[in-house]
Design an enzyme around this catalytic site. Structure first.
Site, PDB file in Angstrom:
ATOM      1  N   LYS A 194       0.827  -1.209   0.000  1.00 19.38           N
ATOM      2  CA  LYS A 194       0.000   0.000   0.000  1.00 19.38           C
ATOM      3  C   LYS A 194       0.863   1.262   0.000  1.00 19.38           C
ATOM      4  O   LYS A 194       0.523   2.272  -0.619  1.00 19.38           O
ATOM      5  CB  LYS A 194      -0.933  -0.011   1.216  1.00 19.38           C
ATOM      6  N   GLU A 201       0.799   6.661  -6.767  1.00 21.09           N
ATOM      7  CA  GLU A 201      -0.292   7.629  -6.895  1.00 21.09           C
ATOM      8  C   GLU A 201       0.255   9.058  -6.911  1.00 21.09           C
ATOM      9  O   GLU A 201      -0.211   9.894  -7.688  1.00 21.09           O
ATOM     10  CB  GLU A 201      -1.264   7.447  -5.727  1.00 21.09           C
TER      11      GLU A 201
END
Length: 343
Positions: A194, A201
């Site tokens: 993550k 991102e």
């Protein structure tokens, strides 16, 4: 009810994601006990069918053995909450950290709970406030036994196959990745994946923002520019005389473009509501994952220039480069340039 294996889960932290995780679980037939310092958040979910708890102790008392407790909290308060919670739990119980904790902390916390027989599972959760309807992508770390027992919970939260087309050439039929959740490995592995996800991102967001910024300024040839020794002239102003509607560009990129994505969807929506983005301050925070991704890249000797640059751009957006810029201005002025003086 859609699940054939309903479970009970305690949720600590009822912010936008925590509350929607509870709603998604209850839709699938799972039973939830909820707690938050914000009493109104607890009461709202109680109206929707959750069992309210007035304290950590009350939450633990209302859970059946073996207990499953999900923490959806800011990284900075996870440890203190875990310390209080662990004292109330029994061997065989499981704690799931679904926030954005540093993966190295997961390794430490799993070791902290192991002597008491308490399982610790880290679960990187991506989906934001839209996950209630779309589902949440889950990246999970922990021992196989604990993760497998929680499979009905993860399956309810994840998006399933959704609208995504099957991956061409994929022949693997086992596993859960195609359902939107994955056991990535032992303690910390979920938050490690993550962490890197969020670093990626950062880079994607920066590229989209930079591209739209270039399009926004495609009319540079129509604007007057300073004429002095310190300002490079625009050599061919006739090549930059496009007044392009950036909001419409974002909209068209959503449809059939290879850069079409959820991030472009968000930009298009923002531009439709605020064409000049006057509603936004231009200040971008970083909650830690980008930093940790860059640290991992350095320690692994893996080049990651895009993510590194995107991280420093976020610092810049918060004015943290102001003193550096003054130093540059001072040096430029000292050797004969025309530095901007403070007004």
């Amino acid at each position: 009810m859609t699940t054939d294996t309903p479970m009970q889960l305690g949720m600590i932290g009822l912010g936008r994601m925590g509350a929607n995780l509870v709603r998604r679980l209850m839709r699938d037939g799972h039973r939830c006990v909820v707690y938050d310092l914000d009493r109104e958040a607890v009461q709202e979910l109680e109206k929707e069918g959750a069992t309210a708890a007035s304290s950590l102790h009350d939450l633990v008392d209302k859970l059946e053995n073996p207990r499953n407790v999900w923490l959806m909290l800011p990284a900075g308060v996870v440890q203190s909450t875990l310390d209080q919670l662990a004292a109330l739990l029994d061997p065989g119980d499981t704690v799931i950290d679904g926030g954005n904790s540093y993966y190295r902390d997961d390794i430490t916390r799993a070791k902290q709970l192991a002597p008491r027989g308490i399982h610790y599972v880290d679960c990187g959760t991506s989906g934001g406030v839209w996950g209630l309807e779309r589902g949440y992508c889950l990246m999970i770390g922990g021992k196989e036994e604990a993760v497998a027992r929680l499979d009905p919970v993860f399956r309810a939260i994840a998006p399933g196959t959704g609208d995504a087309e099957p991956t061409p050439g994929r022949t693997r039929t086992d596993g859960t990745a195609s359902q939107g959740y994955l056991h990535c490995g032992p303690s910390g592995a979920g938050h490690f994946v993550k962490m890197v996800h969020n670093g990626v991102e950062y880079g994607m967001m920066a590229a989209i923002a930079e591209g739209l910024g270039i399009i926004k300024h495609a009319d540079a040839g129509l604007r007057s520019r300073s004429v002095d020794a310190e300002t490079a002239p625009l050599r061919e102003p006739e090549a930059y005389q496009y007044e392009i509607d950036v909001a419409e560009v974002a909209e068209v990129w959503r449809r059939g473009s290879v850069v079409g994505s959820w991030l472009v969807d968000l930009v298009a929506d923002a531009l439709s509501r605020s064409p000049e983005l006057d509603d936004f301050a231009g200040r971008v925070s970083d909650s830690g994952e980008g930093r940790w991704t860059v640290v991992a890249a350095v320690e692994e000797s893996v080049p990651a220039p895009v993510i590194s640059a995107a991280l420093t751009e976020r610092y810049e957006s918060r004015g943290l480069g102001e003193f550096r810029d003054k130093v540059l201005s001072a040096m430029r002025g000292e050797f004969g340039g025309h530095a901007e003086k403070a007004r």
